[in-house]
Design an enzyme around this catalytic site. Structure first.
Site, short mmCIF file in Angstrom:
data_model
loop_
_atom_site.label_atom_id
_atom_site.label_comp_id
_atom_site.label_asym_id
_atom_site.label_seq_id
_atom_site.Cartn_x
_atom_site.Cartn_y
_atom_site.Cartn_z
N SER A 104 0.84 -1.21 0.00
CA SER A 104 0.00 0.00 0.00
C SER A 104 0.87 1.26 0.00
O SER A 104 0.56 2.24 -0.67
CB SER A 104 -0.90 0.02 1.24
OG SER A 104 -1.52 -1.23 1.38
N ILE A 126 -0.13 -6.45 10.38
CA ILE A 126 0.19 -7.25 11.58
C ILE A 126 1.60 -7.82 11.52
O ILE A 126 2.16 -8.19 12.54
CB ILE A 126 -0.83 -8.39 11.81
CG1 ILE A 126 -0.81 -9.39 10.65
CG2 ILE A 126 -2.22 -7.85 12.07
CD1 ILE A 126 -1.50 -10.70 10.99
N ASP A 127 2.19 -7.89 10.33
CA ASP A 127 3.48 -8.60 10.18
C ASP A 127 4.67 -7.86 10.79
O ASP A 127 5.74 -8.44 10.96
CB ASP A 127 3.77 -8.85 8.70
CG ASP A 127 2.83 -9.89 8.09
OD1 ASP A 127 1.97 -10.40 8.83
OD2 ASP A 127 2.96 -10.16 6.89
N ARG A 217 12.55 -35.30 33.08
CA ARG A 217 12.30 -33.87 32.88
C ARG A 217 10.87 -33.50 33.31
O ARG A 217 10.61 -32.38 33.74
CB ARG A 217 12.54 -33.51 31.40
CG ARG A 217 12.22 -32.07 31.00
CD ARG A 217 13.18 -31.08 31.64
NE ARG A 217 12.93 -29.72 31.18
CZ ARG A 217 11.99 -28.91 31.65
NH1 ARG A 217 11.17 -29.37 32.59
NH2 ARG A 217 11.86 -27.68 31.20
N LYS A 219 8.27 -32.66 31.78
CA LYS A 219 7.67 -31.48 31.16
C LYS A 219 6.30 -31.86 30.63
O LYS A 219 6.11 -32.92 30.04
CB LYS A 219 8.58 -31.01 30.02
CG LYS A 219 8.27 -29.63 29.50
CD LYS A 219 9.43 -29.17 28.61
CE LYS A 219 9.05 -28.03 27.70
NZ LYS A 219 8.58 -26.85 28.40
#
Ligand code: F6P
Length: 352
Positions: A104, A126-127, A217, A219
């Site tokens: 744009s 948004i990028d 771990r 997790k």
């Protein structure tokens, strides 16, 4: 003055706040403000109408854009450019405020070459891939949306002790994946700027998952946030990792979620509303000051462009914005280098 305003390209939460402030400021200062619908596509069709205060009441909190947007295929052509110039003359515009991304702003620069009227840009994408602005309108909301989505996915992933790959928008920029990934406590972030091939990606993610689910771990879940721009399709990556998990952590399953356009919608965050309003205000003042081919930028890194009364807003020539945008995307900008450097440091800790 007669000031036109349009939103173009991918919509971004906060664009409405910018439209509202351009209109409100313009009207309050005695100008006529014309809203052009559906970006450059609407300009080519002369689809425009003056904005009244009642048109803009309450819009700052809405996602999307009340003016509509488009990615016009005709506008960049020679015929499109000629028609756009005719429409600007028919509308009698003294200035056009273009709210949008790289494409744009390129459009605004090219259309403004013979100065058919003043051209002032506002970065909206948004990028976060626009040069010389620390943030573009929409980025903060998109990051928050991704973090919320990842948090939800983490709930279900933890319940099942699963691994997830979450793909987020960002065609040529991994910024959203990087920022949201760290905030969402991801174990890894994948971005095209790393330049890794498929084999490298898979090998690195295999190691990450093996560490996450190693014996002892305990997790609960592993989260990999992947930018859209990474060439390897998410489904292919997940299929490869599934095979490795069967060996490295038997019983642990992996799933994928592509957030897609979900990331682009929603009510703008307070930060996006504030940035949109301050850039919109500066854009109208730039029009009054006869500024042409400039973009109102937020917290510009370095000493580029012209200061305004607002310490966080500068007016940067659009050609400089476009050149820096290319450097951001091809990785040669110091801003990209710094981001990647920080991320590499963070990566060592993320999957510890
Ligand atoms: O606006 C930028 C962006 O959201 C990119 O992240 C994404 O690749 C693209 O737009 C999608 O565009 P479209 O809505 O035209 O498919």
């Amino acid at each position: 003055m007669k000031i036109g305003v349009l939103t173009s390209g991918g919509d971004a939460p906060g664009m409405n706040g910018a439209v509202r402030t351009v209109a409100l400021t313009g009207l309050a200062r005695g100008h006529t403000v014309v809203g052009i619908r559906r970006g450059y596509e609407g300009l080519l069709e002369g689809d425009a109408a003056p904005l009244a205060p009642s048109d803009i009441d309450g819009i700052a909190r809405l996602g999307g854009t009340i003016l509509g947007s488009a990615r016009s295929a005709v506008f960049p052509t020679a015929e499109g450019q000629a028609l756009a110039k005719r429409r600007l003359a028919e509308l009698g515009l003294d200035a056009l405020v273009v709210i949008g991304g790289n494409g744009s702003l390129t459009g605004a620069h090219v259309l403004g070459e013979e100065r058919p009227c003043l051209m002032v840009g506002i970065p909206g994408s948004i990028d976060n891939d626009i040069g010389h602005t620390a943030l573009s309108i929409g980025v903060d909301t998109a990051v928050n949306t991704i973090v919320e989505a990842c948090d939800r996915i983490s709930d279900t992933a933890s319940a099942h002790r699963r691994a997830f790959v979450v793909e987020v928008m960002g065609r040529r920029s991994g910024f959203l994946a990087m920022r949201a990934g760290i905030a969402a406590e991801a174990d890894a972030v994948l971005y095209a700027e790393s330049g890794e091939g498929e084999a490298q990606l898979v090998a690195r993610m295999r190691e990450v998952l093996a560490r996450c689910f190693r014996p002892g771990r305990n997790k609960k879940r592993a989260l990999i946030v992947k930018a859209e721009g990474v060439e390897m399709p998410t489904s292919k990556l997940v299929a490869a990792l599934r095979e490795h998990l069967a060996v490295d952590a038997p019983g642990v399953e992996i799933r994928e979620t592509v957030l897609g356009h979900l990331v682009r919608g929603g009510h703008p965050s307070a930060l996006d509303r504030m940035i949109a309003q301050r850039l919109g205000f500066a854009a109208v003042l730039a029009c009054e000051g006869g500024k042409h081919d400039v973009m109102a930028a937020w917290d510009t890194p370095g000493d580029v462009g012209e200061r305004t009364a607002d310490r966080s807003v500068r007016l940067v020539p659009i050609p400089e914005v476009l050149a820096e945008t290319e450097r951001l995307l091809d990785g040669t900008s110091p801003v990209t280098q710094r981001r990647l450097g920080l991320l590499r440091t963070a990566e060592k800790l993320m999957s510890f």
